[in-house]
Design a protein around this motif. Structure first.
Motif, PDB file in Angstrom:
ATOM      1  N   THR A  17      46.808 -56.494  19.446  1.00  0.00           N
ATOM      2  CA  THR A  17      47.572 -55.466  18.952  1.00  0.00           C
ATOM      3  C   THR A  17      46.826 -54.470  17.936  1.00  0.00           C
ATOM      4  OG1 THR A  17      49.476 -56.804  18.378  1.00  0.00           O
ATOM      5  CG2 THR A  17      49.307 -55.533  16.614  1.00  0.00           C
ATOM      6  N   GLU A  18      46.128 -54.334  17.256  1.00  0.00           N
ATOM      7  CA  GLU A  18      45.102 -53.374  16.404  1.00  0.00           C
ATOM      8  C   GLU A  18      44.326 -53.036  17.580  1.00  0.00           C
ATOM      9  OE1 GLU A  18      45.103 -56.958  16.301  1.00  0.00           O
ATOM     10  OE2 GLU A  18      45.258 -57.419  14.497  1.00  0.00           O
ATOM     11  N   LEU A  19      43.936 -53.281  19.041  1.00  0.00           N
ATOM     12  CA  LEU A  19      43.073 -52.488  20.008  1.00  0.00           C
ATOM     13  C   LEU A  19      44.732 -50.882  20.120  1.00  0.00           C
ATOM     14  CD1 LEU A  19      41.400 -51.535  21.648  1.00  0.00           C
ATOM     15  CD2 LEU A  19      42.043 -53.182  23.471  1.00  0.00           C
ATOM     16  N   ALA A  20      45.483 -51.678  20.133  1.00  0.00           N
ATOM     17  CA  ALA A  20      46.741 -50.359  20.695  1.00  0.00           C
ATOM     18  C   ALA A  20      47.598 -49.990  19.573  1.00  0.00           C
ATOM     19  CB  ALA A  20      47.493 -52.013  21.451  1.00  0.00           C
ATOM     20  N   LEU A  21      46.932 -50.127  18.874  1.00  0.00           N
ATOM     21  CA  LEU A  21      48.063 -49.802  17.338  1.00  0.00           C
ATOM     22  C   LEU A  21      46.608 -48.261  17.030  1.00  0.00           C
ATOM     23  CD1 LEU A  21      49.141 -52.193  15.281  1.00  0.00           C
ATOM     24  CD2 LEU A  21      50.256 -50.219  15.872  1.00  0.00           C
ATOM     25  N   TRP A  23      44.640 -46.868  19.640  1.00  0.00           N
ATOM     26  CA  TRP A  23      44.654 -46.290  20.144  1.00  0.00           C
ATOM     27  C   TRP A  23      45.974 -44.898  20.140  1.00  0.00           C
ATOM     28  CZ3 TRP A  23      48.602 -45.791  24.161  1.00  0.00           C
ATOM     29  CH2 TRP A  23      48.168 -44.395  24.988  1.00  0.00           C
ATOM     30  N   GLN A  24      46.903 -45.612  19.838  1.00  0.00           N
ATOM     31  CA  GLN A  24      48.144 -45.258  19.981  1.00  0.00           C
ATOM     32  C   GLN A  24      48.148 -44.207  18.687  1.00  0.00           C
ATOM     33  OE1 GLN A  24      51.675 -46.911  19.350  1.00  0.00           O
ATOM     34  NE2 GLN A  24      52.527 -45.489  21.161  1.00  0.00           N
ATOM     35  N   LEU A  25      47.709 -44.779  17.156  1.00  0.00           N
ATOM     36  CA  LEU A  25      48.150 -43.814  16.172  1.00  0.00           C
ATOM     37  C   LEU A  25      47.041 -42.885  16.061  1.00  0.00           C
ATOM     38  CD1 LEU A  25      48.147 -46.701  13.456  1.00  0.00           C
ATOM     39  CD2 LEU A  25      50.101 -45.067  14.083  1.00  0.00           C
ATOM     40  N   LYS A  26      45.584 -42.667  17.130  1.00  0.00           N
ATOM     41  CA  LYS A  26      45.499 -41.424  17.206  1.00  0.00           C
ATOM     42  C   LYS A  26      45.678 -40.685  18.063  1.00  0.00           C
ATOM     43  CE  LYS A  26      40.066 -44.584  16.598  1.00  0.00           C
ATOM     44  NZ  LYS A  26      39.475 -44.736  18.023  1.00  0.00           N
ATOM     45  N   GLN A  27      46.886 -40.588  18.806  1.00  0.00           N
ATOM     46  CA  GLN A  27      47.171 -39.803  19.406  1.00  0.00           C
ATOM     47  C   GLN A  27      48.299 -39.306  18.345  1.00  0.00           C
ATOM     48  OE1 GLN A  27      47.644 -39.543  23.545  1.00  0.00           O
ATOM     49  NE2 GLN A  27      45.973 -41.379  23.218  1.00  0.00           N
ATOM     50  N   ALA A  28      48.785 -40.214  18.627  1.00  0.00           N
ATOM     51  CA  ALA A  28      49.299 -39.505  16.959  1.00  0.00           C
ATOM     52  C   ALA A  28      48.602 -38.467  16.210  1.00  0.00           C
ATOM     53  CB  ALA A  28      50.752 -40.306  16.128  1.00  0.00           C
ATOM     54  N   ALA A  29      47.613 -38.933  15.467  1.00  0.00           N
ATOM     55  CA  ALA A  29      46.963 -37.998  14.540  1.00  0.00           C
ATOM     56  C   ALA A  29      46.836 -36.942  14.770  1.00  0.00           C
ATOM     57  CB  ALA A  29      46.219 -38.728  13.621  1.00  0.00           C
ATOM     58  N   SER A  30      45.754 -36.795  16.134  1.00  0.00           N
ATOM     59  CA  SER A  30      45.672 -35.699  17.499  1.00  0.00           C
ATOM     60  C   SER A  30      46.555 -35.058  18.219  1.00  0.00           C
ATOM     61  CB  SER A  30      44.832 -35.933  18.092  1.00  0.00           C
ATOM     62  OG  SER A  30      45.246 -36.880  19.366  1.00  0.00           O
ATOM     63  N   LYS A  31      48.148 -34.474  17.604  1.00  0.00           N
ATOM     64  CA  LYS A  31      48.962 -33.938  18.254  1.00  0.00           C
ATOM     65  C   LYS A  31      49.913 -33.729  17.453  1.00  0.00           C
ATOM     66  CE  LYS A  31      51.462 -33.799  23.047  1.00  0.00           C
ATOM     67  NZ  LYS A  31      51.965 -34.050  24.137  1.00  0.00           N
ATOM     68  N   ILE A  49      54.797 -58.986  14.157  1.00  0.00           N
ATOM     69  CA  ILE A  49      53.665 -59.125  14.137  1.00  0.00           C
ATOM     70  C   ILE A  49      52.827 -57.707  13.943  1.00  0.00           C
ATOM     71  CG2 ILE A  49      52.641 -59.496  16.618  1.00  0.00           C
ATOM     72  CD1 ILE A  49      53.960 -60.701  17.309  1.00  0.00           C
ATOM     73  N   VAL A  50      53.445 -56.795  14.528  1.00  0.00           N
ATOM     74  CA  VAL A  50      53.036 -55.142  14.699  1.00  0.00           C
ATOM     75  C   VAL A  50      53.269 -54.355  13.115  1.00  0.00           C
ATOM     76  CG1 VAL A  50      52.993 -53.457  15.097  1.00  0.00           C
ATOM     77  CG2 VAL A  50      53.510 -55.137  16.605  1.00  0.00           C
ATOM     78  N   TRP A  51      54.818 -54.411  12.396  1.00  0.00           N
ATOM     79  CA  TRP A  51      54.572 -53.699  11.313  1.00  0.00           C
ATOM     80  C   TRP A  51      53.780 -53.632   9.624  1.00  0.00           C
ATOM     81  CZ3 TRP A  51      56.997 -49.213  10.719  1.00  0.00           C
ATOM     82  CH2 TRP A  51      57.854 -48.986   9.844  1.00  0.00           C
ATOM     83  N   GLU A  52      53.599 -54.818   9.847  1.00  0.00           N
ATOM     84  CA  GLU A  52      52.754 -55.345   8.241  1.00  0.00           C
ATOM     85  C   GLU A  52      51.497 -54.607   9.167  1.00  0.00           C
ATOM     86  OE1 GLU A  52      52.347 -58.858   6.872  1.00  0.00           O
ATOM     87  OE2 GLU A  52      54.531 -58.483   5.613  1.00  0.00           O
ATOM     88  N   ARG A  53      51.003 -54.924  10.470  1.00  0.00           N
ATOM     89  CA  ARG A  53      49.518 -54.253  10.713  1.00  0.00           C
ATOM     90  C   ARG A  53      49.555 -52.834  10.702  1.00  0.00           C
ATOM     91  NH1 ARG A  53      47.940 -58.700  15.603  1.00  0.00           N
ATOM     92  NH2 ARG A  53      48.429 -60.436  14.755  1.00  0.00           N
ATOM     93  N   VAL A  54      49.943 -52.274  11.103  1.00  0.00           N
ATOM     94  CA  VAL A  54      50.196 -50.371  10.794  1.00  0.00           C
ATOM     95  C   VAL A  54      49.888 -49.874   9.521  1.00  0.00           C
ATOM     96  CG1 VAL A  54      52.958 -50.239  11.344  1.00  0.00           C
ATOM     97  CG2 VAL A  54      51.357 -48.554  12.099  1.00  0.00           C
ATOM     98  N   MET A  55      51.179 -50.985   9.068  1.00  0.00           N
ATOM     99  CA  MET A  55      51.005 -50.161   7.898  1.00  0.00           C
ATOM    100  C   MET A  55      49.799 -50.751   6.947  1.00  0.00           C
ATOM    101  SD  MET A  55      54.066 -49.102   6.783  1.00  0.00           S
ATOM    102  CE  MET A  55      54.082 -48.600   5.164  1.00  0.00           C
ATOM    103  N   ARG A  56      48.504 -52.054   6.624  1.00  0.00           N
ATOM    104  CA  ARG A  56      47.370 -51.396   6.872  1.00  0.00           C
ATOM    105  C   ARG A  56      46.564 -50.395   7.229  1.00  0.00           C
ATOM    106  NH1 ARG A  56      48.386 -56.962   7.981  1.00  0.00           N
ATOM    107  NH2 ARG A  56      47.257 -57.334   9.709  1.00  0.00           N
ATOM    108  N   LEU A  57      46.972 -49.930   8.981  1.00  0.00           N
ATOM    109  CA  LEU A  57      45.987 -49.271   9.578  1.00  0.00           C
ATOM    110  C   LEU A  57      46.415 -47.527   9.258  1.00  0.00           C
ATOM    111  CD1 LEU A  57      46.097 -51.269  12.808  1.00  0.00           C
ATOM    112  CD2 LEU A  57      44.550 -50.557  11.465  1.00  0.00           C
TER     113      LEU A  57
END
Length: 284
Positions: A17-21, A23-31, A49-57
């Motif tokens: 999950t951390e690896l995929a997030l 990767w994808q958040l870098k996609q969003a930040a760059s476009k 599984i994911v929501w709290e992790r993305v809020m931390r990242l």
């Protein structure tokens, strides 16, 4: 990871999950003004599984708006990241995606990729990441093979649970000693097991499937298994399969299934033995 499509097989608790997030958040930040969708098999489970992790990242200074109900986050550059579930396929259709992540895609139906996600990526030629633990040679394995075979659009990677340096490897090794080897191989070492998901894991096509034979000259045994039929049975019928003893006294099964009827001799062209079945006995 410069390829458009990335497939990763990884063991439990590797950090998928951390690896995929990341990767994808870098996609969003760059476009700016882009759309990015993170998909799990079931939305309710994926949210846990994911929501709290993305809020931390995500640093707060890059966030413009958060929608807790629809599970999306808008960045200050206008990009939107959203959490979705493959259990609601129509929710995956939208304005055209700039990236997708399919986490634990082994639990998704193949049409999620072929008929929805890929088509959502077509207009913008967006990338996708698949990250999952293996489940035999299923539809996911076919995608994994594309990277292994050198498809220019695909990259495939493999990691085990023990590739995560943050885990207590000794404790894990102590516990998996008591687990079935097939579970250890698949879930921890991320091995692609050929027989995973089969009713009879010991089945081997090379050993158990035979060439056609002549029922008039070869010895035959008939076996009946009405309980094993997964299709609702009509009154008065059952299913049968022909078994043969070869020259080495090995019992082998004809891979074709035949339908027979109680109290009636089966048609010669559909059932290879000359047996007549009646309830509770075999007349010949």
């Amino acid at each position: 990871m410069g390829k458009r499509f990335i497939f990763i097989y990884a063991g439990r608790k590797f950090g998928k999950t951390e690896l995929a997030l990341d990767w994808q958040l870098k996609q969003a930040a760059s476009k700016p003004l882009s759309y990015h969708f993170y998909v799990g098999p079931f939305l309710k489970q994926t949210k846990l599984i994911v929501w709290e992790r993305v809020m931390r990242l995500l640093p707060r200074h890059v966030i413009s708006k958060i929608n807790q109900t629809e599970l999306w986050i808008r960045l200050k550059n206008g990009a939107r990241w959203q959490l979705l579930g493959a259990d609601a396929p129509d929710s995956l259709r939208g304005p055209g995606a700039d990236s997708f992540v399919l986490e634990e895609c082994r639990f998704m139906y193949p049409h999620i990729w072929h008929e929805i996600v890929y088509q959502e990526l077509m207009s913008k030629k967006g990338p996708a990441m698949f990250i999952t633990t293996p489940r035999g040679q299923d539809w996911c394995y076919k995608l994994y093979e594309r990277g292994i075979r050198g498809d220019p659009l695909w990259a495939s990677f493999h990691f085990t649970t023990f590739d995560n340096p943050e885990l207590d490897h000794n404790a894990i090794m102590d516990e998996i000693r008591y687990m079935p080897q097939s579970i250890v191989d698949q879930e921890f070492y991320a091995k692609i097991l050929q027989n995973q998901g089969m009713v009879y894991p010991e089945f081997s096509e090379q050993v158990h499937v035979i060439d056609p034979f002549d029922p008039d000259t070869d010895p035959s045994i008939v076996a009946i298994d009405s309980v094993g039929c997964t299709v609702p049975q009509s009154a008065g019928d059952t299913w049968s399969i022909q078994l043969t003893v070869d020259d080495d006294d090995v019992l082998v099964a004809d891979p074709t299934m035949y339908r027979a009827y109680w109290a009636d001799a089966p048609p010669a062209d559909t059932f290879l033995t000359r047996a007549t079945f009646t309830e509770g006995q075999n007349d010949g």
